[in-house]
Design a protein around this motif. Sequence first.
Motif: not given
Length: 99
Positions: A29-33
């Motif tokens: 997910q974007w937040s993980e990246i």
Amino acid sequence: MTSSGTPYRFEKSDGYAVVALEPELNNAQWSEIEKIGTDLLGQLNSIKSRAMVVDLSALNYMGSAMVALIVRLWKSVKEDNGRMVVVNRDPNVFEVLKL
């Protein structure tokens, strides 16, 4: 030093860092990246020389979040007058990078 259990590999050696992005990162997910970017920048700050190799050779696809991650790393290195080299072997990933 190598990170384990992550969709990337970070190694430092004699004043430069190697960051290898793994295909599993495409499913993140974007937040993980964004968190991975913060982690990588923290590790990069631990070395004196601001030189980095970003190894994309394991990838055959790269989404926009991964492009944003690479740009974020590049901006950090550039701010400190460092150098960054990107290694790639896949034509699809190269097309994304050219855009």
